[in-house]
Motif scaffolding. Structure first.
Motif, PDB file in Angstrom:
ATOM      1  N   GLY A   1       0.818  -1.198   0.000  1.00 13.03           N
ATOM      2  CA  GLY A   1       0.000   0.000   0.000  1.00 13.03           C
ATOM      3  C   GLY A   1       0.858   1.257   0.000  1.00 13.03           C
ATOM      4  N   ASP A   2       0.312   2.325  -0.576  1.00 15.05           N
ATOM      5  CA  ASP A   2       1.103   3.551  -0.696  1.00 15.05           C
ATOM      6  C   ASP A   2       0.190   4.700  -1.092  1.00 15.05           C
ATOM      7  N   LEU A   3       0.775   5.878  -1.157  1.00 12.84           N
ATOM      8  CA  LEU A   3       0.096   7.060  -1.695  1.00 12.84           C
ATOM      9  C   LEU A   3       0.477   7.173  -3.167  1.00 12.84           C
ATOM     10  N   VAL A   4      -0.519   7.271  -4.033  1.00 12.43           N
ATOM     11  CA  VAL A   4      -0.275   7.321  -5.463  1.00 12.43           C
ATOM     12  C   VAL A   4      -1.231   8.324  -6.103  1.00 12.43           C
ATOM     13  N   GLN A   5      -0.815   8.913  -7.201  1.00 14.84           N
ATOM     14  CA  GLN A   5      -1.686   9.843  -7.904  1.00 14.84           C
ATOM     15  C   GLN A   5      -2.716   9.085  -8.743  1.00 14.84           C
ATOM     16  N   ALA A   6      -3.818   9.738  -8.996  1.00 14.35           N
ATOM     17  CA  ALA A   6      -4.845   9.152  -9.853  1.00 14.35           C
ATOM     18  C   ALA A   6      -4.239   8.768 -11.202  1.00 14.35           C
ATOM     19  N   GLY A   7      -4.625   7.600 -11.689  1.00 14.00           N
ATOM     20  CA  GLY A   7      -4.072   7.083 -12.925  1.00 14.00           C
ATOM     21  C   GLY A   7      -2.859   6.196 -12.734  1.00 14.00           C
ATOM     22  N   GLY A   8      -2.346   6.178 -11.517  1.00 13.80           N
ATOM     23  CA  GLY A   8      -1.163   5.382 -11.226  1.00 13.80           C
ATOM     24  C   GLY A   8      -1.484   3.927 -10.953  1.00 13.80           C
ATOM     25  N   SER A   9      -0.441   3.188 -10.591  1.00 12.38           N
ATOM     26  CA  SER A   9      -0.565   1.750 -10.365  1.00 12.38           C
ATOM     27  C   SER A   9       0.107   1.355  -9.057  1.00 12.38           C
ATOM     28  N   LEU A  10      -0.376   0.280  -8.490  1.00 10.18           N
ATOM     29  CA  LEU A  10       0.230  -0.322  -7.310  1.00 10.18           C
ATOM     30  C   LEU A  10       0.037  -1.825  -7.397  1.00 10.18           C
ATOM     31  N   ARG A  11       0.938  -2.561  -6.754  1.00 10.33           N
ATOM     32  CA  ARG A  11       0.753  -3.998  -6.615  1.00 10.33           C
ATOM     33  C   ARG A  11       0.772  -4.348  -5.137  1.00 10.33           C
ATOM     34  N   LEU A  12      -0.331  -4.904  -4.681  1.00  6.58           N
ATOM     35  CA  LEU A  12      -0.424  -5.380  -3.308  1.00  6.58           C
ATOM     36  C   LEU A  12      -0.038  -6.849  -3.249  1.00  6.58           C
ATOM     37  N   SER A  13       0.576  -7.220  -2.136  1.00  7.00           N
ATOM     38  CA  SER A  13       0.935  -8.611  -1.906  1.00  7.00           C
ATOM     39  C   SER A  13       0.326  -9.071  -0.595  1.00  7.00           C
ATOM     40  N   CYS A  14       0.034 -10.346  -0.527  1.00  9.53           N
ATOM     41  CA  CYS A  14      -0.491 -10.950   0.699  1.00  9.53           C
ATOM     42  C   CYS A  14       0.239 -12.271   0.900  1.00  9.53           C
ATOM     43  N   ALA A  15       1.093 -12.304   1.896  1.00 12.69           N
ATOM     44  CA  ALA A  15       1.868 -13.501   2.188  1.00 12.69           C
ATOM     45  C   ALA A  15       1.179 -14.310   3.272  1.00 12.69           C
ATOM     46  N   ALA A  16       0.987 -15.583   2.986  1.00 13.75           N
ATOM     47  CA  ALA A  16       0.303 -16.466   3.928  1.00 13.75           C
ATOM     48  C   ALA A  16       1.296 -17.423   4.576  1.00 13.75           C
ATOM     49  N   SER A  17       1.053 -17.731   5.839  1.00 19.87           N
ATOM     50  CA  SER A  17       1.871 -18.706   6.552  1.00 19.87           C
ATOM     51  C   SER A  17       0.968 -19.478   7.509  1.00 19.87           C
ATOM     52  N   GLY A  18       1.507 -20.567   8.012  1.00 21.26           N
ATOM     53  CA  GLY A  18       0.719 -21.400   8.908  1.00 21.26           C
ATOM     54  C   GLY A  18       0.060 -22.520   8.125  1.00 21.26           C
ATOM     55  N   ARG A  19      -1.195 -22.790   8.439  1.00 15.21           N
ATOM     56  CA  ARG A  19      -1.918 -23.893   7.807  1.00 15.21           C
ATOM     57  C   ARG A  19      -2.481 -23.462   6.446  1.00 15.21           C
ATOM     58  N   THR A  20      -1.562 -23.177   5.550  1.00 19.68           N
ATOM     59  CA  THR A  20      -1.989 -22.738   4.224  1.00 19.68           C
ATOM     60  C   THR A  20      -2.101 -23.923   3.291  1.00 19.68           C
ATOM     61  N   SER A  21      -2.841 -23.728   2.238  1.00 17.55           N
ATOM     62  CA  SER A  21      -2.999 -24.778   1.244  1.00 17.55           C
ATOM     63  C   SER A  21      -3.334 -24.140  -0.091  1.00 17.55           C
ATOM     64  N   SER A  22      -2.830 -24.731  -1.145  1.00 19.23           N
ATOM     65  CA  SER A  22      -3.133 -24.209  -2.478  1.00 19.23           C
ATOM     66  C   SER A  22      -4.584 -24.463  -2.858  1.00 19.23           C
ATOM     67  N   SER A  23      -5.306 -25.219  -2.049  1.00 17.96           N
ATOM     68  CA  SER A  23      -6.709 -25.447  -2.362  1.00 17.96           C
ATOM     69  C   SER A  23      -7.612 -24.358  -1.798  1.00 17.96           C
ATOM     70  N   HIS A  24      -7.061 -23.467  -1.002  1.00 16.62           N
ATOM     71  CA  HIS A  24      -7.859 -22.433  -0.367  1.00 16.62           C
ATOM     72  C   HIS A  24      -8.015 -21.221  -1.270  1.00 16.62           C
ATOM     73  N   ALA A  25      -9.235 -20.761  -1.413  1.00 11.04           N
ATOM     74  CA  ALA A  25      -9.481 -19.533  -2.161  1.00 11.04           C
ATOM     75  C   ALA A  25      -9.032 -18.335  -1.335  1.00 11.04           C
ATOM     76  N   MET A  26      -8.628 -17.302  -2.042  1.00  8.67           N
ATOM     77  CA  MET A  26      -8.184 -16.070  -1.405  1.00  8.67           C
ATOM     78  C   MET A  26      -8.997 -14.914  -1.964  1.00  8.67           C
ATOM     79  N   GLY A  27      -9.155 -13.901  -1.158  1.00 12.22           N
ATOM     80  CA  GLY A  27      -9.906 -12.742  -1.600  1.00 12.22           C
ATOM     81  C   GLY A  27      -9.279 -11.447  -1.148  1.00 12.22           C
TER      82      GLY A  27
END
Length: 125
Positions: A9-35
């Motif tokens: 997350g960041d401050l960006v001007q209108a028209g700009g771009s950002l990439r958010l990341s979400c790192a999971a740990s613990g009882r994770t599984s590739s079968s779990h949907a993310m939102g």
């Protein structure tokens, strides 16, 4: 237990771009949907996008369709939200979440079992 940590997350001007990341740990599984959800001040948490465990199925809110792209790298236990053509109305705290019960994800926050702490996205006009 699953731990989710958002970043990007960041401050960006209108028209700009950002990439958010979400790192999971613990009882994770590739079968779990993310939102991804977001919440602006004084507003309810709203659905942004979801991705199935394999990544083969994605769904977007109409407000972000065509501008945001969700993806995942199961080898890294990480989900991404690429945001382009950002608008001031995209300003919010963005949260990622994991659902153990809905393989293709859901648009409803109640259907998700674990949440991250959120990352702030601010889009200036």
């Amino acid at each position: 237990q699953v731990q989710l940590v958002e970043s990007g997350g960041d401050l960006v001007q209108a028209g700009g771009s950002l990439r958010l990341s979400c790192a999971a740990s613990g009882r994770t599984s590739s079968s779990h949907a993310m939102g991804w959800f977001r919440q602006a001040p004084g507003k309810e948490r709203e659905f942004v996008s979801t991705i199935s465990g394999t990544g083969g199925s994605t769904y977007y809110a109409d407000s972000v369709k065509g501008r945001f792209t969700i993806s995942r790298d199961n080898a890294k236990n990480t989900v991404y939200l690429q945001m382009t053509s950002l608008k001031p109305e995209d300003t919010a705290v963005y949260y990622c979440a994991v659902s153990w019960r809905y393989l293709s994800g859901s648009v409803y926050p109640k259907d998700y079992d674990y949440w991250g702490q959120g990352t702030q996205v601010t889009v200036s006009s």
